[in-house]
Design a protein around this motif. Sequence first.
Motif, mmCIF file in Angstrom:
data_model
loop_
_atom_site.group_PDB
_atom_site.id
_atom_site.type_symbol
_atom_site.label_atom_id
_atom_site.label_comp_id
_atom_site.label_asym_id
_atom_site.label_seq_id
_atom_site.Cartn_x
_atom_site.Cartn_y
_atom_site.Cartn_z
ATOM 1 N N MET A 220 -14.367 -7.628 -12.040
ATOM 2 C CA MET A 220 -14.328 -7.895 -10.599
ATOM 3 C C MET A 220 -13.238 -7.049 -9.970
ATOM 4 S SD MET A 220 -13.839 -11.536 -8.650
ATOM 5 C CE MET A 220 -13.823 -11.628 -6.867
ATOM 6 N N ALA A 221 -13.555 -6.342 -8.896
ATOM 7 C CA ALA A 221 -12.591 -5.452 -8.259
ATOM 8 C C ALA A 221 -11.500 -6.246 -7.576
ATOM 9 C CB ALA A 221 -13.303 -4.564 -7.229
ATOM 10 N N LYS A 222 -10.314 -5.656 -7.554
ATOM 11 C CA LYS A 222 -9.190 -6.285 -6.874
ATOM 12 C C LYS A 222 -9.452 -6.283 -5.369
ATOM 13 C CE LYS A 222 -6.292 -6.876 -10.389
ATOM 14 N NZ LYS A 222 -5.661 -8.144 -10.749
ATOM 15 N N ARG A 223 -8.997 -7.364 -4.680
ATOM 16 C CA ARG A 223 -9.235 -7.441 -3.240
ATOM 17 C C ARG A 223 -8.495 -6.354 -2.482
ATOM 18 N NH1 ARG A 223 -4.877 -9.897 -0.644
ATOM 19 N NH2 ARG A 223 -3.447 -11.027 -2.011
ATOM 20 N N GLY A 224 -7.412 -5.821 -3.057
ATOM 21 C CA GLY A 224 -6.652 -4.784 -2.376
ATOM 22 C C GLY A 224 -7.466 -3.542 -2.089
ATOM 23 N N TYR A 225 -8.479 -3.274 -2.871
ATOM 24 C CA TYR A 225 -9.285 -2.079 -2.666
ATOM 25 C C TYR A 225 -10.336 -2.276 -1.578
ATOM 26 C CZ TYR A 225 -7.242 -0.331 -6.961
ATOM 27 O OH TYR A 225 -6.362 0.096 -7.914
ATOM 28 N N HIS A 226 -10.529 -3.526 -1.138
ATOM 29 C CA HIS A 226 -11.613 -3.792 -0.204
ATOM 30 C C HIS A 226 -11.167 -3.904 1.243
ATOM 31 C CE1 HIS A 226 -14.770 -4.256 -3.152
ATOM 32 N NE2 HIS A 226 -13.970 -5.009 -3.884
ATOM 33 N N HIS A 227 -9.856 -4.197 1.475
ATOM 34 C CA HIS A 227 -9.470 -4.418 2.866
ATOM 35 C C HIS A 227 -9.142 -3.123 3.591
ATOM 36 C CE1 HIS A 227 -5.558 -4.038 1.106
ATOM 37 N NE2 HIS A 227 -5.548 -5.253 0.625
ATOM 38 N N GLY A 228 -9.312 -1.978 2.932
ATOM 39 C CA GLY A 228 -9.279 -0.715 3.654
ATOM 40 C C GLY A 228 -7.934 -0.064 3.799
ATOM 41 N N ASN A 229 -6.851 -0.777 3.586
ATOM 42 C CA ASN A 229 -5.534 -0.184 3.760
ATOM 43 C C ASN A 229 -4.582 -0.750 2.718
ATOM 44 O OD1 ASN A 229 -3.133 0.947 4.603
ATOM 45 N ND2 ASN A 229 -3.440 0.499 6.764
ATOM 46 N N LEU A 230 -4.675 -0.217 1.526
ATOM 47 C CA LEU A 230 -3.852 -0.702 0.427
ATOM 48 C C LEU A 230 -2.373 -0.474 0.706
ATOM 49 C CD1 LEU A 230 -3.291 -1.759 -2.381
ATOM 50 C CD2 LEU A 230 -3.914 0.479 -3.309
ATOM 51 N N ARG A 231 -2.031 0.673 1.287
ATOM 52 C CA ARG A 231 -0.629 0.980 1.585
ATOM 53 C C ARG A 231 -0.012 -0.100 2.471
ATOM 54 N NH1 ARG A 231 2.798 5.457 1.735
ATOM 55 N NH2 ARG A 231 4.277 5.474 3.471
ATOM 56 N N GLN A 232 -0.720 -0.485 3.532
ATOM 57 C CA GLN A 232 -0.184 -1.506 4.433
ATOM 58 C C GLN A 232 -0.165 -2.876 3.767
ATOM 59 O OE1 GLN A 232 1.306 -0.882 7.403
ATOM 60 N NE2 GLN A 232 1.943 -3.024 7.210
ATOM 61 N N ALA A 233 -1.144 -3.145 2.921
ATOM 62 C CA ALA A 233 -1.165 -4.417 2.200
ATOM 63 C C ALA A 233 0.068 -4.543 1.311
ATOM 64 C CB ALA A 233 -2.433 -4.529 1.357
ATOM 65 N N LEU A 234 0.488 -3.450 0.709
ATOM 66 C CA LEU A 234 1.690 -3.461 -0.125
ATOM 67 C C LEU A 234 2.942 -3.675 0.713
ATOM 68 C CD1 LEU A 234 0.716 -0.535 -2.513
ATOM 69 C CD2 LEU A 234 1.095 -2.930 -3.201
ATOM 70 N N VAL A 235 2.994 -3.055 1.889
ATOM 71 C CA VAL A 235 4.140 -3.261 2.786
ATOM 72 C C VAL A 235 4.201 -4.720 3.229
ATOM 73 C CG1 VAL A 235 5.158 -2.656 5.015
ATOM 74 C CG2 VAL A 235 4.168 -0.868 3.572
ATOM 75 N N ASP A 236 3.055 -5.274 3.600
ATOM 76 C CA ASP A 236 3.017 -6.671 4.033
ATOM 77 C C ASP A 236 3.459 -7.605 2.909
ATOM 78 O OD1 ASP A 236 2.080 -5.811 6.480
ATOM 79 O OD2 ASP A 236 -0.026 -6.270 6.051
ATOM 80 N N ALA A 237 3.015 -7.304 1.696
ATOM 81 C CA ALA A 237 3.432 -8.110 0.549
ATOM 82 C C ALA A 237 4.938 -7.996 0.325
ATOM 83 C CB ALA A 237 2.677 -7.655 -0.707
ATOM 84 N N ALA A 238 5.468 -6.783 0.442
ATOM 85 C CA ALA A 238 6.897 -6.575 0.267
ATOM 86 C C ALA A 238 7.698 -7.331 1.318
ATOM 87 C CB ALA A 238 7.223 -5.083 0.329
ATOM 88 N N LEU A 239 7.222 -7.342 2.560
ATOM 89 C CA LEU A 239 7.922 -8.051 3.627
ATOM 90 C C LEU A 239 8.010 -9.542 3.333
ATOM 91 C CD1 LEU A 239 6.409 -6.203 6.711
ATOM 92 C CD2 LEU A 239 8.828 -6.232 6.068
ATOM 93 N N GLU A 240 6.937 -10.116 2.817
ATOM 94 C CA GLU A 240 6.954 -11.536 2.455
ATOM 95 C C GLU A 240 7.954 -11.794 1.328
ATOM 96 O OE1 GLU A 240 3.102 -13.061 1.602
ATOM 97 O OE2 GLU A 240 2.198 -12.273 3.434
ATOM 98 N N LEU A 241 7.975 -10.905 0.347
ATOM 99 C CA LEU A 241 8.881 -11.074 -0.785
ATOM 100 C C LEU A 241 10.332 -10.848 -0.370
ATOM 101 C CD1 LEU A 241 6.698 -9.258 -3.458
ATOM 102 C CD2 LEU A 241 7.327 -11.681 -3.492
ATOM 103 N N ILE A 242 10.561 -9.878 0.486
ATOM 104 C CA ILE A 242 11.919 -9.612 0.979
ATOM 105 C C ILE A 242 12.452 -10.818 1.733
ATOM 106 C CG2 ILE A 242 13.219 -8.253 2.681
ATOM 107 C CD1 ILE A 242 11.392 -5.867 1.836
ATOM 108 N N GLU A 243 11.605 -11.407 2.566
ATOM 109 C CA GLU A 243 12.026 -12.577 3.333
ATOM 110 C C GLU A 243 12.340 -13.754 2.407
ATOM 111 O OE1 GLU A 243 10.327 -15.436 6.929
ATOM 112 O OE2 GLU A 243 9.378 -13.498 6.524
ATOM 113 N N ALA A 244 11.549 -13.896 1.351
ATOM 114 C CA ALA A 244 11.717 -15.034 0.443
ATOM 115 C C ALA A 244 12.817 -14.821 -0.591
ATOM 116 C CB ALA A 244 10.389 -15.322 -0.269
ATOM 117 N N LYS A 245 12.950 -13.573 -1.078
ATOM 118 C CA LYS A 245 13.828 -13.323 -2.224
ATOM 119 C C LYS A 245 14.919 -12.290 -1.969
ATOM 120 C CE LYS A 245 10.241 -14.331 -5.682
ATOM 121 N NZ LYS A 245 9.641 -13.873 -6.962
#
Length: 205
Positions: free
Chosen positions: A1-26
Amino acid sequence: MAKRGYHHGNLRQALVDAALELIEAKGPTGFTLSEAAKQAGVTPAAVYRHFAGREDLIAEAARQGYEIFADLMVYAYDKGQPSALASFEATGRAYLAFARKYPGHYISMFESGISTNHSSDLARVAGRAMGVLEKAAERLAENIPEDKRPPSRMVSAHIWAMSHGVVELFGRGSPGQKSPFPPEELLESGIGIYLRGLGLIRPDD
């Protein structure tokens, strides 16, 4: 099963958004690239298609933060027109509002240790934000004789430092810190005292 990151069209931004959540939390050093990849729904190897490492990922989060920040500063400055003082005070309030609304970006920009010279794009947009304060300082000093006029870059740097101090101590709910007054009032009164001391505004303004 393909990872969802490849389907939403903007993997680079998805990684930035994930990093922002982690930065805020940790915090900016409290997560790994593997965690950012997992949060974005991709394999760790996929991260390296877009970022050389965690520092590059955080730098992109900071760049996007400065873009938002600069836009807010421009909006605040314009909203205060035609009064130079109102514009100057509005930029200070915008600083506080940004820190509250975009904590992940704020931390990436000011608490991650990433230099604004990390990339030319980051340096450019950071300079744009600082340029708004410099323009406001220049406007305030227009009626002062040139030989008595304080450097606008110095004034804007002082106000930036004051704004940052109020945010760090009282504006982001730091543990154990309780402001004796609302942060906005602290900043506005501090700016007023500073500008009067320099002769940039009249004592009764």
